[in-house]
Scaffold this active site. Structure first.
Site, short mmCIF file in Angstrom:
data_model
loop_
_atom_site.label_atom_id
_atom_site.label_comp_id
_atom_site.label_asym_id
_atom_site.label_seq_id
_atom_site.Cartn_x
_atom_site.Cartn_y
_atom_site.Cartn_z
N LYS A 36 24.84 28.88 44.65
CA LYS A 36 26.48 28.89 44.59
C LYS A 36 25.99 30.45 44.89
O LYS A 36 25.54 30.92 44.12
CB LYS A 36 26.99 28.59 43.65
CG LYS A 36 26.98 28.72 42.25
CD LYS A 36 27.32 27.73 41.51
CE LYS A 36 27.06 28.54 39.67
NZ LYS A 36 28.46 28.80 39.05
N ARG A 134 36.05 21.32 31.98
CA ARG A 134 36.60 21.62 32.87
C ARG A 134 36.04 20.81 33.85
O ARG A 134 36.87 20.11 33.35
CB ARG A 134 35.08 22.66 32.96
CG ARG A 134 35.62 23.65 33.63
CD ARG A 134 34.72 24.77 33.94
NE ARG A 134 33.18 24.23 35.15
CZ ARG A 134 32.56 25.18 34.76
NH1 ARG A 134 32.54 26.87 34.45
NH2 ARG A 134 31.29 25.09 34.80
N HIS A 166 27.57 19.53 31.18
CA HIS A 166 27.01 21.24 31.54
C HIS A 166 27.57 22.18 30.15
O HIS A 166 28.84 21.95 29.48
CB HIS A 166 28.26 21.85 32.35
CG HIS A 166 28.00 24.22 32.62
ND1 HIS A 166 26.65 23.61 32.42
CD2 HIS A 166 28.42 24.14 33.26
CE1 HIS A 166 26.59 24.78 33.01
NE2 HIS A 166 28.22 25.45 33.02
N ARG A 222 18.94 22.71 35.40
CA ARG A 222 19.68 23.91 36.19
C ARG A 222 19.75 25.32 35.53
O ARG A 222 20.11 25.57 35.00
CB ARG A 222 21.14 23.25 36.87
CG ARG A 222 21.51 22.21 36.15
CD ARG A 222 22.03 21.18 36.88
NE ARG A 222 23.62 22.23 35.96
CZ ARG A 222 23.94 21.25 34.75
NH1 ARG A 222 23.56 19.57 34.28
NH2 ARG A 222 24.36 21.83 34.00
N TYR A 265 41.37 60.81 42.27
CA TYR A 265 42.70 60.40 41.79
C TYR A 265 43.17 59.89 40.47
O TYR A 265 42.29 59.64 39.58
CB TYR A 265 43.14 58.38 42.26
CG TYR A 265 42.68 58.04 43.78
CD1 TYR A 265 43.88 59.09 44.37
CD2 TYR A 265 41.95 57.14 44.72
CE1 TYR A 265 43.29 58.60 45.53
CE2 TYR A 265 41.87 56.88 45.32
CZ TYR A 265 42.50 57.63 46.36
OH TYR A 265 42.68 57.75 48.29
N CYS A 312 37.56 54.36 42.87
CA CYS A 312 38.34 54.37 44.27
C CYS A 312 37.65 52.97 45.58
O CYS A 312 36.82 52.54 45.02
CB CYS A 312 38.56 55.96 45.52
SG CYS A 312 38.54 56.77 44.37
N ASP A 314 36.20 53.43 48.21
CA ASP A 314 35.30 52.77 49.23
C ASP A 314 34.21 54.21 48.66
O ASP A 314 33.14 54.54 49.09
CB ASP A 314 35.54 53.16 50.77
CG ASP A 314 37.27 53.00 50.51
OD1 ASP A 314 36.29 51.39 52.08
OD2 ASP A 314 37.99 53.71 51.53
#
Ligand SMILES: Cc1ncc(COP(=O)(O)O)c(C=O)c1O
Length: 375
Positions: A36, A134, A166, A222, A265, A312, A314
């Protein structure tokens, strides 16, 4: 086209070998490779193929759409999708031979309807909630759920191929909930059997349980994070697993700056002497969290250093002192297996107060996955 400065190199041989290692750990069980979330960020299809080459006989996804992508790519191995929100393409899944992880009583009815629509029985893994709270059917509704599934099975609308659950805390060896969940799973299996169900596979173990709880291996384990070479339990010794992903980025520029230069920054880093700064064009849009500012380790020019100042969107900066790399294609290695002194995803997780799962799955779509080690 994504920029080519950065890459997440994925060693498919490591994924293949990790599955083989897990198979040796659970010798009497089949192994499911969990792919997944784009194979935990490693690239779902190459990861799936590497897992099958390593001996996995099942694949696991969260969503049907992910499993359909496997089928579209010609991956025919048994596959289970276990999160089925309203509107999930159940009939498409059944038609494609994808097993459905059924985690509510009403999904039994829906899976049966999908089986009728597809003209073949839906393959269903009933999920018991044994304490994670869950997904999964709670104990109160489990007997009615298995009986409904048995009736649908007799009607030829579905086939219960699996019963599963699980763990909540398998990554905390000795946690009292582990035994409670094991007992609840046994109870759920007994009720399924009494209802006449004979699943091919009973499964409970995730990576942590595969590595540490042999009593929980049942017919199938799993394996997600461990297949990618990362331990779910940080201080577990000698797992024999090899991290598959190396995240690295070529340095875009370097420059000398005077003492007292505020960096990035907010000027949250200031140089304390004349020094060389290197700019690494990877940022929080690429999965380097802002919380890594002034904190996360990176290997540049043969030494481990710390990101200097704010990450930042990028880019980020690293203070190299007097170790200039002269811009000759030097890479900053954020994390990898650790062989060459580079940090690991575990190192990043510990600095960021998170788990390695989040470190690898967050690597963004601008970063090309470069698969090495043909499987
Ligand atoms: C139902 C289920 N099984 C197995 C796994 C794999 O877990 P791990 O990566 O810890 O092996 C997951 C992942 O969250 C899961 O949701």
């Amino acid at each position: 086209m994504p920029p080519t400065f950065a890459e997440a190199r994925v060693d498919l041989g490591a994924i293949r070998d990790n599955i083989a290692t897990l198979q040796r750990t659970a010798p009497r069980s089949a192994v499911m490779g969990v792919v997944k979330a784009d194979g935990y960020g490693h690239g779902m299809l190459p990861a799936a193929r590497a897992m099958l080459a390593g001996g996995a006989t099942w694949l696991g996804t969260a969503f049907v759409e992910e499993a359909l992508e496997l089928r579209d790519a010609g991956v025919a191995a048994p596959a289970v999708a276990w999160i089925l929100p309203p509107g999930a393409p159940l009939a498409d899944a059944v038609a494609a031979g994808i097993d459905l992880g059924v985690s509510t009583p009403s999904l039994v009815t829906e899976a049966a309807a999908a089986g009728r629509a597809a003209g073949r029985p839906a393959r269903v893994h009933l999920k018991a909630d044994t304490g994670l709270s869950r997904g999964g059917v709670v104990a109160e509704h489990w007997p009615a759920t298995v009986e409904a599934a048995a009736r649908a099975e007799q009607a030829g609308e579905l086939r219960v191929t699996g019963v599963f659950s699980h763990f909540a805390c398998a990554d905390e060896p000795g946690h009292p909930s582990i035994a409670v969940q094991q007992e609840a799973f046994d109870t759920a299996l007994r009720a399924a059997r009494e209802a006449g169900l004979r699943p091919e596979v009973r499964h409970l173990a995730n990576s942590a349980a595969t590595l540490t709880l042999p009593d929980t291996h049942f017919d199938l384990v799993r394996a997600g994070i461990a297949a990618y070479g990362l331990s779910p339990i940080p201080d577990l010794a000698d797992t024999g697993l090899r991290p598959a992903m190396t995240l690295r980025c070529a340095i875009a520029l370097e420059k000398r700056v005077p003492p007292g230069s505020g960096v990035s920054y907010g000027h949250r880093y200031t140089t304390d002497r004349e020094t060389t700064l290197a700019l690494v064009p990877l940022g929080y849009a690429d999965g380097v969290p802002r919380a890594a500012s002034n904190a996360a380790p990176v290997l540049v020019a043969g030494k481990r250093r710390t990101i200097s100042g704010t990450v930042c969107m990028d880019q980020f900066v690293v203070d190299l002192g007097d170790d200039a790399t002269n811009g000759h294609g030097e890479y900053a290695v954020l994390f990898g297996p650790g062989d060459s002194g580079e940090p690991t995803a575990h190192d990043w997780a510990s600095v960021l107060s998170t788990i390695p799962y989040e470190v690898v799955t967050r690597v963004g779509p601008r970063v090309p996955r470069v698969h090495v080690g043909v499987c």
